[in-house]
Every structure is written in structure tokens, then in C-alpha cells.
Design a protein around this motif. Structure first.
Motif, mmCIF file in Angstrom:
data_model
loop_
_atom_site.group_PDB
_atom_site.id
_atom_site.type_symbol
_atom_site.label_atom_id
_atom_site.label_comp_id
_atom_site.label_asym_id
_atom_site.label_seq_id
_atom_site.Cartn_x
_atom_site.Cartn_y
_atom_site.Cartn_z
ATOM 1 N N ASP A 16 50.960 -6.320 39.066
ATOM 2 C CA ASP A 16 50.584 -6.734 40.423
ATOM 3 C C ASP A 16 50.502 -5.483 41.297
ATOM 4 N N PHE A 17 49.340 -4.820 41.278
ATOM 5 C CA PHE A 17 49.223 -3.537 41.965
ATOM 6 C C PHE A 17 49.277 -3.689 43.482
ATOM 7 N N GLY A 18 48.786 -4.803 43.992
ATOM 8 C CA GLY A 18 48.893 -5.037 45.428
ATOM 9 C C GLY A 18 50.336 -5.048 45.885
ATOM 10 N N LYS A 19 51.209 -5.691 45.109
ATOM 11 C CA LYS A 19 52.629 -5.739 45.432
ATOM 12 C C LYS A 19 53.257 -4.352 45.292
ATOM 13 N N ILE A 20 52.835 -3.607 44.288
ATOM 14 C CA ILE A 20 53.348 -2.254 44.084
ATOM 15 C C ILE A 20 53.077 -1.388 45.314
ATOM 16 N N LEU A 21 51.838 -1.414 45.800
ATOM 17 C CA LEU A 21 51.492 -0.613 46.975
ATOM 18 C C LEU A 21 52.246 -1.079 48.215
ATOM 19 N N ALA A 22 52.366 -2.394 48.379
ATOM 20 C CA ALA A 22 53.077 -2.931 49.550
ATOM 21 C C ALA A 22 54.533 -2.495 49.551
ATOM 22 N N LEU A 23 55.159 -2.485 48.395
ATOM 23 C CA LEU A 23 56.557 -2.068 48.297
ATOM 24 C C LEU A 23 56.712 -0.568 48.561
ATOM 25 N N MET A 24 55.769 0.225 48.078
ATOM 26 C CA MET A 24 55.824 1.658 48.344
ATOM 27 C C MET A 24 55.681 1.934 49.839
ATOM 28 N N GLN A 25 54.777 1.191 50.499
ATOM 29 C CA GLN A 25 54.617 1.388 51.937
ATOM 30 C C GLN A 25 55.868 0.955 52.695
ATOM 31 N N ALA A 26 56.462 -0.164 52.271
ATOM 32 C CA ALA A 26 57.697 -0.624 52.909
ATOM 33 C C ALA A 26 58.814 0.398 52.725
ATOM 34 N N SER A 27 58.839 1.029 51.570
ATOM 35 C CA SER A 27 59.822 2.083 51.312
ATOM 36 C C SER A 27 59.644 3.237 52.286
ATOM 37 N N GLY A 28 58.391 3.652 52.480
ATOM 38 C CA GLY A 28 58.118 4.741 53.412
ATOM 39 C C GLY A 28 58.495 4.390 54.834
ATOM 40 N N ASN A 29 58.201 3.162 55.235
ATOM 41 C CA ASN A 29 58.543 2.741 56.596
ATOM 42 C C ASN A 29 60.056 2.713 56.806
ATOM 43 N N SER A 30 60.777 2.255 55.789
ATOM 44 C CA SER A 30 62.232 2.215 55.876
ATOM 45 C C SER A 30 62.818 3.629 55.935
#
Length: 412
Positions: free
Chosen positions: A310-324
Motif C-alpha cells: 500500500d504505497f499511498g499509506k507508506i507515503l502518508a506515514l512518512m509525511q506524518a513522521s516528518g510533521n511530527s
């Protein structure tokens, strides 16, 4: 010399360039030490952190990977108890293994090598003299682990020459960590060393003894590419910032009855928040604890997303990591020099570019406070993004790169 098939396996389409680099190593070694009867060749990559920013030291989880920038060395046993290492661009390091206690602490590579030799000996491994000539493409002082790459190269040399290639890579990581902790006075975790030593994308769990699992993942599998931008500010004067991250997390864990945050939970943090706020007296420490718990959960979710492709979820989680990392961990600039915010600037520029494409993410990379950012975007957009960022940071500081499967190894 290294066999052609080894070059092709490790370096792929860049095999011919790699051959030239290793030929240069041979010339460098012979020029410095005289012609050796037989030379051995080693490589250790840099690393990228994909998700799990600043969780390793508190027993969290990380997904990281080796990259195709590496440190390479030509080496030969010297038959005595003296280690000599010349890294291009640096002063030659000479260590007497019989006088490690005489080596000064916090003296750059000299201290690092002495610390690794001491650690390996304390762990029961053999360490004897050798000569090495080293060069690297890993960006120095920029968050892709140039120091850990060098450390793992050292371990690969010692393992092959004196320990029959039997040292596990988890001990490579512990040897590097010991040296940084005790000879550099740097509160290093184990993530950098493990990612450089193991090779490929790996899921790391630091709660107990290090658990490592190779996972089947690559951005190229989805038509995307990773680009690292060096913002131009190094890490040399940021030890206090780095050390404060684990120390503040430890302080919160202590008030919750644990040694590290992995011994506690977010539910306990919420239940005792007011008490902790009063006892610790540091709101940033509490925010960093929230980051730890949420980031560790994100790593678990990403491991599941990788399994599900699920690459969409992978990217979303990476972005959330950066925001955090930006909001809670707060490692995008140092308060000691708050007017200099190159990481934040690079992220703002990247977001401007990504807004036009509608695809991709960007985040602070690695230790933070200075150094590099990471952007993941479609391959067809890579050249445009590189050109865009090069206008502000220089073409030499923008690096499209790939994950490589080979860690710190003897090549031939």
C-alpha cells in the motif's frame, strides 16, 4: 582485485564507476604504504532513515535502509599491533593497540578508531594491526551517517582479517555505539550503525536485544525515487541538541516508572501528564515523548503497509513522521542558533515544488537540527526537483539515490 560479478552485484549500473574507484584505492594504498603483496577490499554504505525518527535510543522501532553512497577501503594486515588508516581528505590515524588508554577522547577519527578497538576487545574479539587507505562518497556531517559508515568499514576489516568473518552485524553496531558513547561523548543509538552494517531495507526493534528483519521494499518498485538535499550546515557543533533528545525522553520515562519510554505507554503519559509537567518542568520533553509513542506506532503501521504493498499509506506515514519531527520532536533547527533554519527552508521549498506536482512527500532526515532533508517523488519529477533545489543549495548538494542491498562487507 574484486571480481567483476561482485562489482555488478553490489553496484549494479554503476559497476564501471566502482571499478575506477577501487583502482584509485589501490594506487592510494601503494602510494602511502608501498606496494602490498596482497590487498583486500571492503565497502560500507551510508544509510537513510525511512521512518522512526529518534526512537531507537528509547527502545522504539525504525525502518531504515542502506544507500548507494559508500565508504570503501583497501587494507592489509601489518603483522604488528599498530593500526594505520588514511582517509582521503583527513590526517592519517595511527593507533597503538597496546596503548589505547593513552588515546585522547573527543579527538575525531583517532578517538573513534581507538574506541572501536577497545570495544571489540572487550567483547572478546581479536584486533591486531593493519594498514588501510579509505575514501568515501557518503556526505560528511550531513545526516546520512558518514561516521557510522566508517565505523562499519572498520568492523568489516577487523572481522575478515582477525575473526574469520564470524562477528554478527549486531555486534558491529554495538562496537560503533560504544566508541561514540565513550570516546566521542556522543549519545548515539544503534540505528545508524545497523542500517549501514546490515544492508537493504530493515525493520529494527530496539526494545530488548536488537531485533532486525529485512523487509521487501524499494521506492523504485512504485516508480518513485528518493532525493537527499544537503542544506549546507553540518553537525559538528550540535552534540548538546542530539543528546537532549534521548535525555528528555528518559526523564519522562523515569517519572512514569520506566528506564526508557518503551517501558511505559502513551496512556500512562496522558493519565499522569499534569504530574509529569510539574516534576520534569519541560514541556518539550513531554512533546518528545508523544512523538516517540506515535512514531513507534507509525513504524508498525508502515511495516504492515509494506507487506500490503500500500504505497499511498507508506507515503502518508512518512509525511506524518516528518510533521511530527517538526512539531513535537522539534529537530528542524537548534534554539542555540534560531536564525539559521536551513532544514525548515529546504522543506518549505520542497513543499512549493510538490504542490505543483500533487505527488510526493518531504521530511527532515536523520538526526536533524541541521544537515539534510529527504524527498520522495515520482521518477519523472526527479530531474525537475533536483534542478529546482540546486538553485538554492547547489547541484553538488542534491543527491538522487537508491537503496542498496549490500551492507558492510569484504568484497575480495
Amino acid at each position: 582485485m574484486v571480481k567483476d560479478e561482485v562489482f555488478e552485484k553490489v553496484y549494479g549500473k554503476d559497476a564501471e564507476v566502482a571499478k575506477q574507484r577501487f583502482a584509485h584505492l589501490t594506487d592510494g594504498f601503494n602510494g602511502e604504504y608501498g606496494n602490498a603483496k596482497e590487498l583486500s577490499y571492503f565497502t560500507a554504505p551510508g544509510r537513510t532513515e525511512i521512518i522512526g525518527n529518534h526512537t531507537d535510543h528509547n527502545g522504539g522501532k525504525v525502518i531504515a535502509a542502506s544507500i548507494d553512497l559508500d565508504t570503501i577501503g583497501a587494507a592489509s594486515p601489518s603483522g604488528d599491533e599498530k593500526i594505520e588508516i588514511l582517509s582521503e581528505g583527513y590526517k592519517k590515524v595511527v593507533i597503538d593497540l597496546n596503548a589505547l588508554d593513552k588515546v585522547p577522547k573527543e579527538s575525531g577519527t583517532l578517538s573513534l578508531v581507538a574506541g572501536m578497538a577497545e570495544a571489540a576487545k572487550k567483547m572478546g574479539y581479536q584486533v591486531h594491526g593493519f594498514k588501510a587507505y579509505v575514501t568515501t562518497t557518503v556526505i560528511a556531517a550531513a545526516g546520512v551517517s558518514s561516521s557510522a559508515s566508517f565505523e562499519m568499514l572498520f568492523c568489516a576489516i577487523v572481522n575478515h582479517f582477525f575473526n574469520d568473518d564470524k562477528i554478527p552485524v549486531t555486534d558491529y553496531a554495538k562496537i560503533g555505539q560504544y566508541s561514540e558513547n565513550h570516546f566521542w561523548n556522543k549519545a548515539s543509538g544503534l540505528m545508524d550503525q545497523m542500517a549501514c552494517a546490515f544492508g537493504g531495507p530493515i525493520l529494527l526493534d530496539f526494545k530488548g536485544d536488537i531485533s532486525v528483519e529485512k523487509i521487501p521494499f524499494g521506492f523504485g518498485d512504485y516508480g518513485y525515487e528518493m532525493v537527499i538535499t544537503n542544506t549546507g550546515k553540518g553537525h559538528a557543533d550540535l552534540s548538546a541538541d542530539y543528546s537532549a533528545v534521548p535525555q528528555e525522553m528518559f526523564a519522562v520515562a523515569k517519572e512514569l516508572g520506566g528506564k526508557r519510554l518503551c517501558d511505559t505507554s502513551k496512556e500512562e503519559l496522558l493519565a499522569h501528564l499534569n504530574e509529569i509537567d510539574e516534576k520534569v518542568g519541560n514541556d518539550r520533553a513531554i512533546l518528545r515523548a508523544f512523538h516517540f509513542f506515535n512514531e513507534t506506532r507509525r513504524v508498525e503501521e508502515m511495516a504492515a503497509a509494506v507487506a500490503d504493498k500500500d504505497f499511498g499509506k507508506i507515503l502518508a506515514l512518512m509525511q506524518a513522521s516528518g510533521n511530527s519531527s517538526y512539531k513535537l520532536l522539534q529537530n528542524c533547527y537548534t534554539n542555540a542558533a534560531w536564525k539559521e533554519q536551513k532544514i525548515a527552508l529546504a522543506l518549505a521549498l520542497s513543499e512549493e515544488y510538490l504542490a505543483k506536482t500533487g505527488k510526493g512527500i518531504c521530511r527532515v532526515h536523520g538526526g536533524g537540527f541541521a544537515g539534510v532533508i529527504q524527498c520522495v517523488l515520482p521518477k519523472e519529477e526527479t530531474d525537475g526537483y533536483v534542478d529546482f533545489m540546486a538553485k538554492y543549495f547547489g547541484r553538488e548538494n542534491v543527491y538522487p539515490m537508491n537503496i542498496r542491498q549490500t551492507g558492510a562487507v569484504f568484497l575480495g
